[in-house]
Design a protein around this motif. Structure first.
Motif, mmCIF file in Angstrom:
data_model
loop_
_atom_site.group_PDB
_atom_site.id
_atom_site.type_symbol
_atom_site.label_atom_id
_atom_site.label_comp_id
_atom_site.label_asym_id
_atom_site.label_seq_id
_atom_site.Cartn_x
_atom_site.Cartn_y
_atom_site.Cartn_z
ATOM 1 N N ALA A 181 3.895 11.549 -1.010
ATOM 2 C CA ALA A 181 2.978 10.585 -1.618
ATOM 3 C C ALA A 181 2.052 11.283 -2.588
ATOM 4 O O ALA A 181 1.789 12.473 -2.456
ATOM 5 C CB ALA A 181 2.169 9.888 -0.526
ATOM 6 N N ALA A 240 -1.013 9.704 -3.311
ATOM 7 C CA ALA A 240 -2.351 9.403 -2.806
ATOM 8 C C ALA A 240 -2.418 9.846 -1.351
ATOM 9 O O ALA A 240 -1.404 9.989 -0.676
ATOM 10 C CB ALA A 240 -2.655 7.918 -2.931
ATOM 11 N N ARG A 275 -4.697 0.999 7.209
ATOM 12 C CA ARG A 275 -3.617 1.696 6.516
ATOM 13 C C ARG A 275 -3.278 3.008 7.230
ATOM 14 O O ARG A 275 -2.095 3.361 7.367
ATOM 15 C CB ARG A 275 -4.023 1.955 5.061
ATOM 16 N N GLU A 276 -4.293 3.700 7.705
ATOM 17 C CA GLU A 276 -4.028 4.925 8.476
ATOM 18 C C GLU A 276 -3.253 4.619 9.753
ATOM 19 O O GLU A 276 -2.323 5.344 10.115
ATOM 20 C CB GLU A 276 -5.348 5.632 8.824
ATOM 21 N N ALA A 279 -7.072 6.042 -5.852
ATOM 22 C CA ALA A 279 -7.652 5.702 -4.551
ATOM 23 C C ALA A 279 -8.013 4.219 -4.562
ATOM 24 O O ALA A 279 -9.003 3.826 -5.174
ATOM 25 C CB ALA A 279 -8.875 6.551 -4.266
ATOM 26 N N PHE A 300 0.815 -1.212 0.000
ATOM 27 C CA PHE A 300 0.000 0.000 0.000
ATOM 28 C C PHE A 300 0.850 1.263 0.000
ATOM 29 O O PHE A 300 0.484 2.272 -0.611
ATOM 30 C CB PHE A 300 -0.961 -0.008 1.197
ATOM 31 N N GLN A 301 1.982 1.207 0.655
ATOM 32 C CA GLN A 301 2.859 2.372 0.683
ATOM 33 C C GLN A 301 3.472 2.610 -0.704
ATOM 34 O O GLN A 301 3.581 3.756 -1.147
ATOM 35 C CB GLN A 301 3.933 2.175 1.754
ATOM 36 N N ARG A 310 0.797 4.258 -2.642
ATOM 37 C CA ARG A 310 0.534 5.605 -2.125
ATOM 38 C C ARG A 310 1.591 6.599 -2.589
ATOM 39 O O ARG A 310 1.290 7.756 -2.892
ATOM 40 C CB ARG A 310 0.497 5.527 -0.604
ATOM 41 N N ARG A 336 4.175 7.913 6.871
ATOM 42 C CA ARG A 336 3.386 9.081 6.469
ATOM 43 C C ARG A 336 4.286 10.241 6.057
ATOM 44 O O ARG A 336 3.873 11.110 5.271
ATOM 45 C CB ARG A 336 2.457 9.512 7.610
#
Lengths: 229, 229
Positions: free
Chosen positions: B226, B228, B210-211, B198, B188-189, B192, B222
Motif C-alpha cells: 500500500a 498509504a 479501517r484498522e 491521508a 478504502f482499500q 490505500r 493489510r
C-alpha cells in the motif's frame, strides 16, 4: 399516566410537518402504542423546557421524558421489547439510514421546500421561522428554492441507495417496514405536508414505496392534510 | 474443481486495487472460503470473456461463473448458507450500504486518487486507463485530482452515516463485520493501495474501523502493498 408526544404543527394544528416528529409518530404506531398529540409551535419553547432542550419531538411516557427522534426510537425499542421490533436487523442498520436521511436527504429537501413553510405558520411562528432560516441560508427563502425544479434530478439521484433496495424489496427494512423506513419516510411526509412540489417521478420505486408508507398503520400519515398528492 | 477469483492488479501483481474485487475477496474470507487469485489487468478482457461481460471480479466456483461483486456476495450467501452470514441483518441493509459506497463514496474517492493509479500499471494498461478515464472526466487526470487536500473535508463529511454507526459500534454490521463493512472497506482499500493521500483524520472513528478491517481474516487486506498507512 398518559403517553404524550409533542409534535410540531402549523397554524392548522392538523398540519404536522416535522420529519423528526413523523419518525417518532410512526415508530409509536409500529410498536402499537397510542400517544396523545400535544401540538407544539416554533415559538413555544417554554412548553417543552421540562425536557431540558428546545426541539420536538418530545415523548412523555408516564414519568419518563425522552427527546430526540433517535433517542425516542431507541427508548421505544428498549422499553417495549415485546412489541414489534423497530430494528429487526440490528440497530446499526437503522442508524446508518437515519443518518443518511439527516445528512444527505434532508439538506437537499429543505432547499427545495423551505419557502413553502412560512404561509402555513401563525404570525409569531412565521416571523421566527423566516428570520432563523434566512440566517441559516444567508439569503431570502424564495431565493433558496428558486429554480427548484432544475434541482429535482439531483435529489432523485441522491435517492440511489434507497432505490437500490426498493427496486427489489417492498420496504427499506426488506419484507416489512422498520425504523429505516420511518426515518426516510419522515422526510417525504414533511415535504408532502408543506409543499406542492412533485419530488419523485411516478414510475420511481421510491414513489411506490411512499404510497405503501402512507397506507401503513391504518393510513396514519395519509390522513394528514397535505399539499402534494 | 478449484475456486478462482479474477482480481485486478497493477504491474506488481501483489498490488490489488479494485474496490469491487476487495468486496469479493473479503466476502470469501468471511465465509471461510479459499479462492486462488487469477491476476487480471485492464487490457485482458478476453481472459474473462467466458463470464459474458468484461469486468472483475469474476468468481469461478466449480462449474459456476459469477460476475459482479454484489452478485458474488448474494451467490456466496445462497450457496454457502452454513457459513457465517454476509447479511445477518437482512440483504436490504447490505444493499443500501453497498449502493451508498457505489454512488456517494466511490465517485468522491476517484476524484481524489485517480491520478495515482497510472504509475502503478504496466504500459498497455496505463495507456488504456488514462485514455478511458480522461474521456470519463473530460480532463487530464492530474487536473481531476488537483488541489485534492482542499476536498478532503467534503469526503469526511460524506462519511457521516458510516461515522454515526462507527461512533457507537465496532463495525457497520454492529458488533461483527458483515457485507456492509466489506462494501465500504473495499473503497478504502482501493485508496490505500494506490495513493499516499491521508483520507481520514487520525481521531476519526472511521479510521479506527479501517484498522480493524485491515486486521480481519488474518490481516488479509493489510498484507497487500500500500502507499498509504
Amino acid at each position: 399516566m398518559a403517553r404524550r408526544l409533542f409534535e410540531l404543527a402549523g397554524q392548522d394544528q392538523a398540519r404536522r410537518f416535522s420529519p423528526y416528529c413523523w419518525r417518532a409518530r410512526m415508530a409509536l404506531a409500529h410498536k402499537g402504542l397510542e400517544a396523545e398529540t400535544v401540538i407544539w409551535r416554533f415559538t413555544e419553547g417554554e412548553a417543552i423546557a421540562f425536557s431540558g432542550q428546545n426541539k420536538v419531538p418530545v415523548l412523555v411516557d408516564g414519568d419518563r421524558v425522552v427527546a430526540d427522534s433517535w433517542v425516542i426510537a431507541r427508548y421505544l425499542e428498549d422499553h417495549y421489547p415485546d412489541r414489534p421490533s423497530l430494528f429487526p436487523g440490528g440497530v446499526a442498520a437503522g442508524r446508518f439510514v437515519a443518518s443518511w436521511a439527516d445528512e444527505v436527504l434532508n439538506p437537499m429537501l429543505v432547499r427545495l421546500i423551505v419557502s413553502d413553510i412560512p404561509p402555513l405558520l401563525d404570525e409569531p411562528a412565521r416571523r421566527y421561522f423566516i428570520a432563523n432560516r434566512e440566517v441559516r441560508f444567508g439569503q431570502p427563502l424564495a431565493e433558496v428554492t428558486a429554480n427548484r425544479e432544475a434541482r429535482l434530478p439531483e435529489l432523485r439521484q441522491a435517492l440511489g441507495p434507497a432505490r437500490a433496495v426498493l427496486a427489489e424489496r417492498p420496504f427499506l427494512g426488506g419484507e416489512a417496514p422498520d425504523y429505516r423506513d420511518y426515518a426516510v419516510f419522515g422526510s417525504f411526509q414533511w415535504a408532502r405536508v408543506v409543499s406542492p412540489l412533485a419530488l419523485l417521478a411516478p414510475d420511481d420505486p421510491v414513489a411506490a414505496w411512499r404510497e405503501r408508507m402512507l397506507d401503513l398503520h391504518g393510513g396514519l400519515a395519509r390522513a394528514t392534510p397535505a399539499l402534494a398528492g
